[in-house]
Design a protein around this motif. Sequence first.
Motif, PDB file in Angstrom:
ATOM      1  N   THR A 180       5.668   3.705   4.032  1.00 20.99           N
ATOM      2  CA  THR A 180       5.578   4.683   2.818  1.00 20.99           C
ATOM      3  C   THR A 180       4.752   5.989   3.438  1.00 20.99           C
ATOM      4  O   THR A 180       5.264   7.202   2.866  1.00 20.99           O
ATOM      5  N   PHE A 181       4.179   5.861   4.661  1.00 22.52           N
ATOM      6  CA  PHE A 181       3.678   7.372   5.206  1.00 22.52           C
ATOM      7  C   PHE A 181       5.031   8.100   5.617  1.00 22.52           C
ATOM      8  O   PHE A 181       4.800   9.168   5.731  1.00 22.52           O
ATOM      9  N   GLY A 182       5.895   7.316   6.124  1.00 19.47           N
ATOM     10  CA  GLY A 182       6.927   7.978   6.810  1.00 19.47           C
ATOM     11  C   GLY A 182       7.746   8.781   5.520  1.00 19.47           C
ATOM     12  O   GLY A 182       8.581   9.729   5.952  1.00 19.47           O
ATOM     13  N   ILE A 183       8.030   7.923   4.562  1.00 17.72           N
ATOM     14  CA  ILE A 183       8.658   8.407   3.485  1.00 17.72           C
ATOM     15  C   ILE A 183       7.962   9.760   2.852  1.00 17.72           C
ATOM     16  O   ILE A 183       8.643  10.734   2.733  1.00 17.72           O
ATOM     17  N   THR A 184       6.528   9.655   2.990  1.00 18.24           N
ATOM     18  CA  THR A 184       5.862  11.006   2.719  1.00 18.24           C
ATOM     19  C   THR A 184       6.081  12.107   3.265  1.00 18.24           C
ATOM     20  O   THR A 184       6.446  13.136   3.175  1.00 18.24           O
ATOM     21  N   LEU A 185       6.077  12.011   4.806  1.00 15.73           N
ATOM     22  CA  LEU A 185       6.480  12.998   5.630  1.00 15.73           C
ATOM     23  C   LEU A 185       7.818  13.583   5.457  1.00 15.73           C
ATOM     24  O   LEU A 185       7.993  14.663   5.607  1.00 15.73           O
ATOM     25  N   VAL A 186       8.964  12.789   5.160  1.00 16.35           N
ATOM     26  CA  VAL A 186      10.306  12.912   4.992  1.00 16.35           C
ATOM     27  C   VAL A 186      10.381  13.918   3.696  1.00 16.35           C
ATOM     28  O   VAL A 186      10.804  14.831   3.701  1.00 16.35           O
ATOM     29  N   VAL A 187       9.637  13.439   2.663  1.00 18.26           N
ATOM     30  CA  VAL A 187       9.725  14.018   1.435  1.00 18.26           C
ATOM     31  C   VAL A 187       9.130  15.241   1.248  1.00 18.26           C
ATOM     32  O   VAL A 187       9.727  16.489   1.039  1.00 18.26           O
ATOM     33  N   GLU A 188       7.835  15.285   1.842  1.00 23.00           N
ATOM     34  CA  GLU A 188       7.051  16.619   1.652  1.00 23.00           C
ATOM     35  C   GLU A 188       7.799  17.952   2.786  1.00 23.00           C
ATOM     36  O   GLU A 188       7.817  18.948   2.325  1.00 23.00           O
ATOM     37  N   GLY A 189       8.244  17.128   3.961  1.00 24.83           N
ATOM     38  CA  GLY A 189       8.968  18.255   4.774  1.00 24.83           C
ATOM     39  C   GLY A 189      10.086  18.810   4.036  1.00 24.83           C
ATOM     40  O   GLY A 189      10.546  19.933   4.306  1.00 24.83           O
ATOM     41  N   ILE A 240       1.064  -1.195  -0.097  1.00 21.10           N
ATOM     42  CA  ILE A 240      -0.037  -0.120  -0.151  1.00 21.10           C
ATOM     43  C   ILE A 240       1.012   1.016  -0.052  1.00 21.10           C
ATOM     44  O   ILE A 240       1.698   1.541   1.059  1.00 21.10           O
ATOM     45  N   ASN A 241       1.015   1.770  -1.197  1.00 17.02           N
ATOM     46  CA  ASN A 241       2.158   2.846  -1.368  1.00 17.02           C
ATOM     47  C   ASN A 241       1.698   4.313  -0.862  1.00 17.02           C
ATOM     48  O   ASN A 241       1.315   5.131  -1.932  1.00 17.02           O
ATOM     49  N   PHE A 242       1.496   4.596   0.100  1.00 14.71           N
ATOM     50  CA  PHE A 242       1.236   5.683   0.693  1.00 14.71           C
ATOM     51  C   PHE A 242       2.228   6.951   0.309  1.00 14.71           C
ATOM     52  O   PHE A 242       1.583   8.291   0.102  1.00 14.71           O
ATOM     53  N   ALA A 243       3.125   6.890  -0.258  1.00 11.37           N
ATOM     54  CA  ALA A 243       4.114   7.707  -0.733  1.00 11.37           C
ATOM     55  C   ALA A 243       3.716   8.046  -2.124  1.00 11.37           C
ATOM     56  O   ALA A 243       4.513   8.993  -2.553  1.00 11.37           O
ATOM     57  N   HIS A 244       2.777   7.468  -2.656  1.00  8.77           N
ATOM     58  CA  HIS A 244       2.354   7.698  -4.257  1.00  8.77           C
ATOM     59  C   HIS A 244       2.264   9.397  -4.385  1.00  8.77           C
ATOM     60  O   HIS A 244       2.582  10.006  -5.430  1.00  8.77           O
ATOM     61  N   GLY A 245       1.582   9.986  -3.465  1.00  9.23           N
ATOM     62  CA  GLY A 245       1.090  11.410  -3.573  1.00  9.23           C
ATOM     63  C   GLY A 245       2.588  12.239  -3.331  1.00  9.23           C
ATOM     64  O   GLY A 245       2.700  13.501  -4.354  1.00  9.23           O
ATOM     65  N   PRO A 277       4.588  21.725  -2.396  1.00 10.35           N
ATOM     66  CA  PRO A 277       4.757  20.502  -1.897  1.00 10.35           C
ATOM     67  C   PRO A 277       3.737  19.609  -1.146  1.00 10.35           C
ATOM     68  O   PRO A 277       3.752  18.578  -0.701  1.00 10.35           O
ATOM     69  N   LEU A 278       2.679  20.527  -1.049  1.00  7.95           N
ATOM     70  CA  LEU A 278       1.278  19.871  -0.451  1.00  7.95           C
ATOM     71  C   LEU A 278       0.374  19.307  -1.674  1.00  7.95           C
ATOM     72  O   LEU A 278      -0.764  18.894  -1.333  1.00  7.95           O
ATOM     73  N   MET A 279       0.696  19.324  -2.714  1.00  8.46           N
ATOM     74  CA  MET A 279      -0.068  19.087  -3.816  1.00  8.46           C
ATOM     75  C   MET A 279      -0.566  17.226  -3.740  1.00  8.46           C
ATOM     76  O   MET A 279      -1.666  17.032  -4.278  1.00  8.46           O
ATOM     77  N   GLY A 280       0.477  16.746  -3.414  1.00 11.93           N
ATOM     78  CA  GLY A 280       0.290  15.411  -3.197  1.00 11.93           C
ATOM     79  C   GLY A 280      -0.660  14.706  -2.181  1.00 11.93           C
ATOM     80  O   GLY A 280      -1.581  14.106  -2.307  1.00 11.93           O
ATOM     81  N   SER A 281      -0.601  15.224  -1.083  1.00 15.83           N
ATOM     82  CA  SER A 281      -1.417  15.040   0.108  1.00 15.83           C
ATOM     83  C   SER A 281      -2.721  15.589   0.043  1.00 15.83           C
ATOM     84  O   SER A 281      -3.690  14.902   0.628  1.00 15.83           O
ATOM     85  N   HIS A 282      -3.046  16.440  -0.806  1.00 18.56           N
ATOM     86  CA  HIS A 282      -4.318  16.999  -1.143  1.00 18.56           C
ATOM     87  C   HIS A 282      -4.923  16.027  -2.115  1.00 18.56           C
ATOM     88  O   HIS A 282      -6.205  15.950  -1.846  1.00 18.56           O
ATOM     89  N   LEU A 295       5.553  11.128  -4.508  1.00 16.63           N
ATOM     90  CA  LEU A 295       6.162  10.959  -5.658  1.00 16.63           C
ATOM     91  C   LEU A 295       5.592  11.843  -7.046  1.00 16.63           C
ATOM     92  O   LEU A 295       6.190  12.174  -7.771  1.00 16.63           O
ATOM     93  N   TYR A 296       4.334  11.667  -6.870  1.00 16.50           N
ATOM     94  CA  TYR A 296       3.407  12.449  -7.886  1.00 16.50           C
ATOM     95  C   TYR A 296       3.972  14.156  -7.691  1.00 16.50           C
ATOM     96  O   TYR A 296       4.372  14.809  -8.856  1.00 16.50           O
ATOM     97  N   MET A 297       4.209  14.490  -6.395  1.00 18.63           N
ATOM     98  CA  MET A 297       4.458  16.058  -6.327  1.00 18.63           C
ATOM     99  C   MET A 297       6.161  16.053  -6.728  1.00 18.63           C
ATOM    100  O   MET A 297       6.408  17.132  -7.422  1.00 18.63           O
ATOM    101  N   MET A 298       6.937  15.272  -6.546  1.00 16.57           N
ATOM    102  CA  MET A 298       8.220  15.144  -7.021  1.00 16.57           C
ATOM    103  C   MET A 298       8.399  15.461  -8.445  1.00 16.57           C
ATOM    104  O   MET A 298       9.159  16.207  -9.043  1.00 16.57           O
ATOM    105  N   GLY A 299       7.219  14.792  -9.101  1.00 13.52           N
ATOM    106  CA  GLY A 299       7.270  14.604 -10.687  1.00 13.52           C
ATOM    107  C   GLY A 299       7.134  16.149 -11.204  1.00 13.52           C
ATOM    108  O   GLY A 299       7.759  16.672 -12.048  1.00 13.52           O
ATOM    109  N   ALA A 300       5.981  16.705 -10.355  1.00 16.54           N
ATOM    110  CA  ALA A 300       5.744  17.994 -10.817  1.00 16.54           C
ATOM    111  C   ALA A 300       6.987  19.147 -10.596  1.00 16.54           C
ATOM    112  O   ALA A 300       7.127  20.083 -11.165  1.00 16.54           O
TER     113      ALA A 300
END
Length: 294
Positions: free
Chosen positions: A106-115, A42-47, A223-228, A49-54
């Motif tokens: 992957t949730f932890g990865i999300t927090l690190v990347v967005e931070g 369950i890849n919660f970091a998907h958002g 940086p918040l576009m993925g979490s939204h 990584l979507y933001m990283m692409g943008a």
Amino acid sequence: MAFFDIPTQALLGQLLLGLVNGSFYALLSLGLAIIFGLLHVINFAHGALYMMGAFAAWIGLEYFGFSYWLMLLLAPLLVGVVGVIIERTMLRWLYKLDYLYGLLLTFGITLVVEGAFRLVYGVSGQPYPVPTLLQGATDVGFMILPNYRAWIVVVSISTCLVTWFLVEKTKLGSYLRAATENPNLVETFGINVPLMVTLTYGFGVALAAFTGVLAAPVIQVSPLMGSHLIVTVFAVVVIGGMGSIMGAIVTGLGLGVIEGFARFLYPELSSTVIFILMAIVLLMRPAGLFGKDH
């Protein structure tokens, strides 16, 4: 012209704009469905990584002068490499454990990347221009449709169908599915299963980054576009059936249109209609519309 006192032009316009949003839902859900269906993660970091692409597209233009068309190819490759690193260094140790461990990682990865991105760029959005070739709009009869939004629909549906064909109808796709069910048997045919798994995760991540580049000229790069967006996309995947590729495509497009219809009838309902539908579907069919009952 009106139909039962309903302004037809406004309705068709909202449905078409809903299809544009649905194209984003379908592409993002597709990557999630591939990763869960083939790797059971369950890849919660998907958002994120979507933001990283943008952001890759924005950085490429802002600092290096790279065009939108180049970044549409380069950003998915770069973020896909990030995905490969994540899989090889972290995720690969969790495959035999409960799904919850992959979700938490992957949730932890999300927090690190967005931070990290918030630390460097703040929370305000960065504008990204529409490429010259796709500027302007076309009169489709009931509305003036921006050419870029038409491009989003065409390229998203095309990418979804090509991906579905590769996974479901080719020998490579059959190897991928077999590797998740019986990796030892597949390895007897001389296939490097760990490499296949790594590349599958990288491909799913690359789809997220590709969607991020498509979204950059439509919404400000933030940086918040993925979490939204990620919670809505997870709802789409659950409704379509966890791991179902066609379910992700059809449900993503369909729910975008339903969201547009809800926005026309009762705008306050548009932000919650997907979650209401998810609750109804889970009550009637827990496996999702296209999922397989076990």
